[in-house]
Motif scaffolding. Sequence first.
Motif, mmCIF file in Angstrom:
data_model
loop_
_atom_site.group_PDB
_atom_site.id
_atom_site.type_symbol
_atom_site.label_atom_id
_atom_site.label_comp_id
_atom_site.label_asym_id
_atom_site.label_seq_id
_atom_site.Cartn_x
_atom_site.Cartn_y
_atom_site.Cartn_z
ATOM 1 N N GLU A 274 0.849 -1.197 0.000
ATOM 2 C CA GLU A 274 0.000 0.000 0.000
ATOM 3 C C GLU A 274 0.886 1.249 0.000
ATOM 4 O OE1 GLU A 274 -1.765 3.410 1.461
ATOM 5 O OE2 GLU A 274 -0.520 2.232 2.829
ATOM 6 N N PRO A 275 0.572 2.266 -0.847
ATOM 7 C CA PRO A 275 1.489 3.394 -1.060
ATOM 8 C C PRO A 275 1.921 4.151 0.179
ATOM 9 C CG PRO A 275 -0.183 3.374 -2.764
ATOM 10 C CD PRO A 275 -0.583 2.327 -1.760
ATOM 11 N N LEU A 276 1.003 4.578 1.043
ATOM 12 C CA LEU A 276 1.402 5.429 2.162
ATOM 13 C C LEU A 276 2.242 4.680 3.183
ATOM 14 C CD1 LEU A 276 -1.735 7.657 2.760
ATOM 15 C CD2 LEU A 276 0.484 8.342 1.879
ATOM 16 N N THR A 277 1.933 3.414 3.401
ATOM 17 C CA THR A 277 2.767 2.612 4.299
ATOM 18 C C THR A 277 4.170 2.502 3.737
ATOM 19 O OG1 THR A 277 0.776 1.327 4.820
ATOM 20 C CG2 THR A 277 2.882 0.429 5.552
ATOM 21 N N LEU A 278 4.255 2.236 2.438
ATOM 22 C CA LEU A 278 5.559 2.132 1.775
ATOM 23 C C LEU A 278 6.302 3.460 1.813
ATOM 24 C CD1 LEU A 278 7.697 0.839 -0.018
ATOM 25 C CD2 LEU A 278 6.170 1.153 -1.972
ATOM 26 N N MET A 279 5.595 4.556 1.530
ATOM 27 C CA MET A 279 6.238 5.870 1.541
ATOM 28 C C MET A 279 6.805 6.205 2.912
ATOM 29 S SD MET A 279 3.375 7.757 -0.811
ATOM 30 C CE MET A 279 3.813 9.448 -0.382
ATOM 31 N N SER A 280 6.122 5.790 3.968
ATOM 32 C CA SER A 280 6.620 6.049 5.322
ATOM 33 C C SER A 280 7.941 5.333 5.558
ATOM 34 C CB SER A 280 5.586 5.608 6.358
ATOM 35 O OG SER A 280 4.416 6.389 6.270
ATOM 36 N N ALA A 281 8.027 4.094 5.060
ATOM 37 C CA ALA A 281 9.280 3.354 5.207
ATOM 38 C C ALA A 281 10.398 3.998 4.399
ATOM 39 C CB ALA A 281 9.075 1.899 4.777
ATOM 40 N N LEU A 282 10.085 4.447 3.187
ATOM 41 C CA LEU A 282 11.101 5.094 2.352
ATOM 42 C C LEU A 282 11.510 6.450 2.923
ATOM 43 C CD1 LEU A 282 9.766 4.315 -1.252
ATOM 44 C CD2 LEU A 282 11.529 3.113 0.051
ATOM 45 N N ALA A 283 10.590 7.101 3.630
ATOM 46 C CA ALA A 283 10.887 8.417 4.203
ATOM 47 C C ALA A 283 12.029 8.356 5.198
ATOM 48 C CB ALA A 283 9.640 8.990 4.868
ATOM 49 N N VAL A 284 12.105 7.278 5.961
ATOM 50 C CA VAL A 284 13.160 7.166 6.968
ATOM 51 C C VAL A 284 14.378 6.433 6.434
ATOM 52 C CG1 VAL A 284 11.547 7.320 8.891
ATOM 53 C CG2 VAL A 284 12.115 5.068 7.947
ATOM 54 N N SER A 285 14.352 6.107 5.129
ATOM 55 C CA SER A 285 15.482 5.412 4.509
ATOM 56 C C SER A 285 16.167 6.275 3.464
ATOM 57 C CB SER A 285 14.989 4.117 3.843
ATOM 58 O OG SER A 285 14.314 3.289 4.757
ATOM 59 N N THR A 286 15.661 7.502 3.246
ATOM 60 C CA THR A 286 16.214 8.439 2.278
ATOM 61 C C THR A 286 16.250 9.830 2.917
ATOM 62 O OG1 THR A 286 13.998 8.781 1.348
ATOM 63 C CG2 THR A 286 15.398 7.133 0.269
ATOM 64 N N THR A 287 16.852 10.779 2.196
ATOM 65 C CA THR A 287 17.044 12.111 2.771
ATOM 66 C C THR A 287 16.446 13.234 1.939
ATOM 67 O OG1 THR A 287 19.123 11.342 3.749
ATOM 68 C CG2 THR A 287 18.781 13.724 3.640
ATOM 69 N N ASN A 288 16.647 13.204 0.621
ATOM 70 C CA ASN A 288 16.265 14.324 -0.232
ATOM 71 C C ASN A 288 15.179 14.010 -1.248
ATOM 72 O OD1 ASN A 288 19.414 14.863 0.383
ATOM 73 N ND2 ASN A 288 18.344 16.805 0.107
ATOM 74 N N ILE A 289 15.058 12.773 -1.655
ATOM 75 C CA ILE A 289 14.185 12.447 -2.770
ATOM 76 C C ILE A 289 12.716 12.514 -2.351
ATOM 77 C CG2 ILE A 289 14.136 9.922 -2.401
ATOM 78 C CD1 ILE A 289 14.534 9.731 -5.534
ATOM 79 N N GLY A 290 11.868 13.025 -3.258
ATOM 80 C CA GLY A 290 10.445 13.126 -2.991
ATOM 81 C C GLY A 290 9.764 11.771 -3.056
ATOM 82 N N LEU A 291 8.617 11.660 -2.397
ATOM 83 C CA LEU A 291 7.884 10.398 -2.283
ATOM 84 C C LEU A 291 6.437 10.653 -2.674
ATOM 85 C CD1 LEU A 291 9.359 9.610 1.225
ATOM 86 C CD2 LEU A 291 10.155 8.642 -0.932
ATOM 87 N N VAL A 292 6.041 10.145 -3.839
ATOM 88 C CA VAL A 292 4.722 10.423 -4.390
ATOM 89 C C VAL A 292 3.928 9.128 -4.479
ATOM 90 C CG1 VAL A 292 3.439 11.358 -6.353
ATOM 91 C CG2 VAL A 292 5.659 12.350 -5.709
ATOM 92 N N GLY A 293 2.718 9.128 -3.944
ATOM 93 C CA GLY A 293 1.891 7.939 -3.957
ATOM 94 C C GLY A 293 0.517 8.212 -4.541
#
Length: 460
Positions: free
Chosen positions: A81-100
């Motif tokens: 599911e996009p938002l769950t995945l985006m949350s995980a990517l948010a704490v694994s990256t620094t600058n890149i945007g996360l669009v779901g």
Amino acid sequence: MPRSQSANRQIKLGAVLFGVGGPGDHDSWRNPEIPGDASVDIDWYIARARQAEAAKFDLVFIVDSQFITPDSPPHYLNRLEPLTLMSALAVSTTNIGLVGTLTTSYNTPFNLARRLASVDLISRGRAGWNVVATGDGGTAANYSRDEHYDYESRYARALECVRVVQGLWDSYEDDAFPRDRETGQFVDPSRQHKLNHKGRFFQVQGPLNIVRSRQGQPVIFQAGDSDEGRDLGAAIGEGIFTHAPTLEAGVAFARDIKARAAAKGRNPDHVLIQPGVRPWIADTDAEAIEAERYERLHKDFGKTLAQFGRPFGWHDFSQYDLDAPFPELGDLGNDSFKTQADRIKAVAKERNLTLRQAVTFFSEQHRSPFVGSPLTVANTIEEWFRAGAFDGLNITVTIPSEFAKFTDQVLPILRERGLVRAEYESDTLRGNLGLPVPENRWTQARRATDEAVRDTLVEA
């Protein structure tokens, strides 16, 4: 109207993470580089997001839908599911945007606003929302509805939903929380605002119980090619996801969207056109052309035929004679992907196509225009960019080594020409896309009132 050709204009880049393979790509999961469960493997997503971030991409894009059949592409059958995945990517990256992708058809504004704002805070201002008015009619049965929303209602609901969400995101002004330990004041109630929305589809009081991030609000993306879709994108989209089969089609689409945005009083430079593409890159043009041709000719026609039914509500076309004239379908597709279905029916009739010919014709429409050596692909990208066909590209990502050909061989050429960044300008998505931070509507209104009072006092 085309985007201004300023000297510092650069190509925006998105990475579309398709895991084991999206539409038209039913067999990439068989490549040994791709884990069989890549679409639910968080380590695969983190690795691809970091690969894109190392190449200074603006964003990763998480596609979604909530209805499947056995004929759906592999990635659609089993994915996070996009938002769950985006949350995980948010704490694994620094600058890149996360669009779901999140649908306005089967979500309510308050929940959308709260979840997206949460990801925006978790990522410290890197979230984006791809707004969709669900086309898959079968989704209705997963949400306790007997019928899917009709076409007009889907787009009207989408516009109202986005406006409500944006209103909820402004529930707190940026100085709403003094958190003054000396006085004991945690919140300034004059900076907390109800929305009190009553519309055709939604009634939402507010306020939302979460503050804005450093970028003010998540960036709004949209994809739609019909008149209704283009109008929606021109009204609310800050990024427009699309498909451009030719340079001429890309230029025409970009001009149309930006003209519509300008007619609505928006700055067309703040509406970024980003078509999705799959580059084919090899040491020579001939090798790249042959690789693309080989994959195209070796696609399973049965799977392509099944995918062909999606715009028509996953209609089963295997029941027809492939070499007979294209079947008469009436209004089939009106409650699914209507624009695409209507175009298929119209073209098939105009060209007197058989079913087999129609399937082949529309499969060819999605062939990549970016095929060749790194230099050839870079030259083609520059040509399209300078012609105004796009502001950026969304690169399909499945096989890591294929993605690396783009990041490691094509991007250095574009970077040397000043067409893509060497380093991030910002640590927010808006900052990197060059989009303004929207001022809180309540702050803006109070400032306008204060200025009017001052003007009155000066005149007195």
